[in-house]
Every structure is written in C-alpha cells, then in structure tokens.
Design a protein around this motif. Sequence first.
Motif, PDB file in Angstrom:
ATOM      1  N   HIS A 116       0.818  -1.216   0.000  1.00  0.00           N
ATOM      2  CA  HIS A 116       0.000   0.000   0.000  1.00  0.00           C
ATOM      3  C   HIS A 116       0.849   1.261   0.000  1.00  0.00           C
ATOM      4  O   HIS A 116       0.341   2.351  -0.194  1.00  0.00           O
ATOM      5  N   GLU A 117       2.138   1.125   0.234  1.00  0.00           N
ATOM      6  CA  GLU A 117       3.032   2.286   0.298  1.00  0.00           C
ATOM      7  C   GLU A 117       3.695   2.603  -1.035  1.00  0.00           C
ATOM      8  O   GLU A 117       4.585   3.436  -1.102  1.00  0.00           O
ATOM      9  N   GLY A 118       3.276   1.929  -2.092  1.00  0.00           N
ATOM     10  CA  GLY A 118       3.839   2.210  -3.406  1.00  0.00           C
ATOM     11  C   GLY A 118       5.148   1.486  -3.668  1.00  0.00           C
ATOM     12  O   GLY A 118       6.033   2.035  -4.328  1.00  0.00           O
ATOM     13  N   THR A 119       5.269   0.266  -3.139  1.00  0.00           N
ATOM     14  CA  THR A 119       6.451  -0.548  -3.412  1.00  0.00           C
ATOM     15  C   THR A 119       6.031  -1.873  -4.033  1.00  0.00           C
ATOM     16  O   THR A 119       4.929  -2.368  -3.773  1.00  0.00           O
ATOM     17  N   ILE A 120       6.923  -2.415  -4.842  1.00  0.00           N
ATOM     18  CA  ILE A 120       6.741  -3.753  -5.387  1.00  0.00           C
ATOM     19  C   ILE A 120       8.060  -4.494  -5.196  1.00  0.00           C
ATOM     20  O   ILE A 120       9.105  -4.044  -5.667  1.00  0.00           O
ATOM     21  N   THR A 121       7.979  -5.606  -4.474  1.00  0.00           N
ATOM     22  CA  THR A 121       9.156  -6.391  -4.126  1.00  0.00           C
ATOM     23  C   THR A 121       9.177  -7.680  -4.931  1.00  0.00           C
ATOM     24  O   THR A 121       8.153  -8.339  -5.077  1.00  0.00           O
ATOM     25  N   PHE A 122      10.359  -8.022  -5.410  1.00  0.00           N
ATOM     26  CA  PHE A 122      10.601  -9.294  -6.071  1.00  0.00           C
ATOM     27  C   PHE A 122      11.552 -10.092  -5.204  1.00  0.00           C
ATOM     28  O   PHE A 122      12.524  -9.549  -4.688  1.00  0.00           O
ATOM     29  N   GLY A 123      11.281 -11.387  -5.060  1.00  0.00           N
ATOM     30  CA  GLY A 123      12.153 -12.254  -4.290  1.00  0.00           C
ATOM     31  C   GLY A 123      12.500 -13.499  -5.073  1.00  0.00           C
ATOM     32  O   GLY A 123      11.681 -14.013  -5.850  1.00  0.00           O
ATOM     33  N   GLY A 124      13.708 -13.970  -4.852  1.00  0.00           N
ATOM     34  CA  GLY A 124      14.221 -15.158  -5.529  1.00  0.00           C
ATOM     35  C   GLY A 124      15.453 -14.756  -6.311  1.00  0.00           C
ATOM     36  O   GLY A 124      15.403 -13.842  -7.138  1.00  0.00           O
ATOM     37  N   GLU A 125      16.560 -15.416  -6.015  1.00  0.00           N
ATOM     38  CA  GLU A 125      17.827 -15.034  -6.636  1.00  0.00           C
ATOM     39  C   GLU A 125      17.737 -14.983  -8.154  1.00  0.00           C
ATOM     40  O   GLU A 125      18.192 -14.039  -8.787  1.00  0.00           O
ATOM     41  N   TRP A 126      17.103 -15.977  -8.745  1.00  0.00           N
ATOM     42  CA  TRP A 126      17.061 -16.022 -10.204  1.00  0.00           C
ATOM     43  C   TRP A 126      16.289 -14.850 -10.793  1.00  0.00           C
ATOM     44  O   TRP A 126      16.725 -14.248 -11.777  1.00  0.00           O
ATOM     45  N   ILE A 127      15.144 -14.483 -10.185  1.00  0.00           N
ATOM     46  CA  ILE A 127      14.344 -13.393 -10.767  1.00  0.00           C
ATOM     47  C   ILE A 127      14.986 -12.037 -10.495  1.00  0.00           C
ATOM     48  O   ILE A 127      14.974 -11.152 -11.345  1.00  0.00           O
TER      49      ILE A 127
END
Length: 149
Positions: A116-127
């Motif tokens: 909701h704070e305007g962030t998008i997180t990606f997780g996983g070494e490959w991605i």
Amino acid sequence: MQKVIIPEEVSINLRKDMERIWDIRQPYWYPLFDCSREDLIAFNSEYIESKEKLNDIITLLKRHGVEQVIEFLETGETYNIQLSDLYPYYCYNGDFTGGEGFWTSQNMNWIIYASHEGTITFGGEWIVNKIKSLWSDWKSNLEWDTKNQ
C-alpha cells in the motif's frame, strides 16, 4: 481473467509455507518490514506499473517454466490464476477497492509483493538477477530498498 478460488483449508497451509519460506512475519513485508532474506529487491511501484514491465515480468516467469500463479490477496482470498492473467500491483487489476497482494508459484522459488506504500518487491535469486540484467535503470528506482543500494 479467470481466477479459481483455492479452498480455505488449502489456502491456510499455502500461506504458512509462503510465510516460512520468505520470512514474512508481519501482515506487510519487505521493504515495509525487515526480512532476513537477501535475495530481494524492492522498487517504487511507479517504475514497475507499466504494460512493458508487466510483459517483461510475465516473459521472465514463462521462460522459468511458470504457467500457474498463486495469488494471495490482503482480503483473505487465495486464487490460482494463469500466468497470462498476472497483475502484481496494488488494487487488484484496477479495482481500487483492493489492497496488498503476494504472487508466487507452487514451488515458491520466487515471489512478488505489492504494498500500500507504493512498493513492489521481487524475491528469488534467479528473478532478481534477471531483472537487474534486463532493466538497466533499476538502481535509480529503489527509494525504499535497503538490500541493493
């Protein structure tokens, strides 16, 4: 877009697995709360919320063999969706009554979190590595990120 609701008894176990694997200890996740995992990157959502970036994300996942996505919504619903229907942003595909969400696959070797704070997180070494090599300007869009500065 077709969503198949995952029954609550299955959803509860899937969510527990996701929280354990990705060190999610609060209703909100990285970068809003710390996480012990290092294979994360959090962008300002404005950087990610475009048709081009969405196509890039879907292409990366498809090349990694992803066909189905598990969608965990803040409202408590959990769905199976086709990769082509992925919309990993706050507000559930343009529905402004929505909220936060997590997206992953059955093996949970990658994750996306929209806050909701305007962030998008990606997780996983490959991605994370693929994103860094694909988007040359990634370093200038990490206002909240503390792991990649």
